[in-house]
Design an enzyme around this catalytic site. Structure first.
Site, PDB file in Angstrom:
ATOM      1  N   ASP A  76     -12.137   7.026   1.887  1.00  0.00           N
ATOM      2  CA  ASP A  76     -10.933   7.130   1.226  1.00  0.00           C
ATOM      3  C   ASP A  76     -10.940   6.407  -0.016  1.00  0.00           C
ATOM      4  O   ASP A  76     -11.463   5.262  -0.035  1.00  0.00           O
ATOM      5  CB  ASP A  76      -9.802   6.265   2.129  1.00  0.00           C
ATOM      6  CG  ASP A  76      -9.377   7.039   3.271  1.00  0.00           C
ATOM      7  OD1 ASP A  76      -9.916   8.105   3.614  1.00  0.00           O
ATOM      8  OD2 ASP A  76      -8.641   6.494   4.113  1.00  0.00           O
ATOM      9  N   ASP A 113      -0.042  14.784   9.254  1.00  0.00           N
ATOM     10  CA  ASP A 113       0.066  13.364   9.539  1.00  0.00           C
ATOM     11  C   ASP A 113       1.210  13.119  10.073  1.00  0.00           C
ATOM     12  O   ASP A 113       2.397  13.184   9.661  1.00  0.00           O
ATOM     13  CB  ASP A 113      -0.173  12.647   8.316  1.00  0.00           C
ATOM     14  CG  ASP A 113      -1.606  13.060   7.515  1.00  0.00           C
ATOM     15  OD1 ASP A 113      -2.432  13.306   8.112  1.00  0.00           O
ATOM     16  OD2 ASP A 113      -1.446  13.188   6.261  1.00  0.00           O
TER      17      ASP A 113
END
Length: 257
Positions: free
Chosen positions: A8, A129
């Site tokens: 990330d 998500d």
């Protein structure tokens, strides 16, 4: 089952968030390309990259770090975060990225998703998500009324190559994947599903392996790799190609003994 290390990116650094909260980030490295090489050296055959700044901004932000990773490793890379137009997607493919992960526009611009799936067949993955079964958008900062299962069915019809399912409440928490949600998703679509969020142990991975026949073909592992709760080599031996349970026992008369 593929074990896919996550990298990330936030302000050019490799970080992990807790439940998607940008204010609760932990920096693990200032050189994401070195991290990528580390995972590949340990056996990773695929990498998952998220441009966290891009997810908020709605455009690719960490292009320099992404390009450095693409040049540093030879394994396929999937990238998501802020990909909301064709130009951004093409920009990544020009760098040699294998898959583009679309999130927000899957909810807001389904026609564009269809166009991209047609133009780049097999290269468009949809990132779903979810909070309590409903799809979050704009870097997880907003939650829509769209059900994850509903969106997955629609995206399969539009030509998506796969679905990455992340349970936001479990992401970065090391509390284990949401097996029930993955089963619900697998029951309504036939394209591959990649699990994400909450993976904390090899035991979790072995439990996910039971969902492989239902279409869960990969798992993204983030924080647990960085904290050492999971060692990548052990994870690969447990559920990756040539996993332990696939090796036939030596009964004393094998021609390979």
């Amino acid at each position: 089952m593929d074990v896919i290390p996550a990298i990330d990116l936030l302000e050019g650094q490799c970080v992990r968030l807790y439940q998607g909260d940008y204010d609760r980030s932990q920096v693990f490295s200032e050189n994401p390309a070195d991290v990528a090489k580390q995972w590949v050296d340990q056996g990773a055959t695929r990498l998952h990259i998220v441009d966290l700044d891009g997810a908020k901004a709605g455009k690719v932000v960490n292009l320099g770090a992404i390009e450095a990773i693409a040049h540093a490793v030879s394994v396929p890379i999937e990238i998501g975060g802020g990909l909301r137009d064709r130009t951004s997607v093409q920009q990544l493919f020009n760098l040699g990225v294998q898959w583009a992960i679309l999130g927000t526009i899957a909810v807001e611009q389904s026609q564009l998703v269809q166009q991209l799936c047609e133009e780049f067949p097999g290269q468009i993955i949809i990132g779903i998500d979810a909070r309590n079964g409903r799809v979050a958008t704009h870097g997880w900062l907003e939650t829509s009324e769209v059900l994850a299962t509903q969106l997955a069915v629609q995206m399969q019809e539009l030509g998506a190559a796969a679905i990455i399912y992340t349970d936001i409440h479990r992401d970065g928490t090391l509390t284990g994947p949401n097996f029930e949600a993955l089963q619900e998703l697998a029951a309504v679509i036939s394209i591959p599903i990649i699990a994400s969020g909450g993976v904390s142990s090899v035991t979790n991975l072995l439990s996910l392996l039971a969902l492989e026949p239902q279409g869960v073909t990969g798992v993204i592992v983030g924080r647990a790799l960085y904290t050492g709760d999971i060692l990548l080599k052990e994870a690969l031996r447990a559920i990756g190609p040539g996993r332990i349970q696939d090796i036939p026992p030596n009964l004393g008369f094998s021609t390979f003994a």
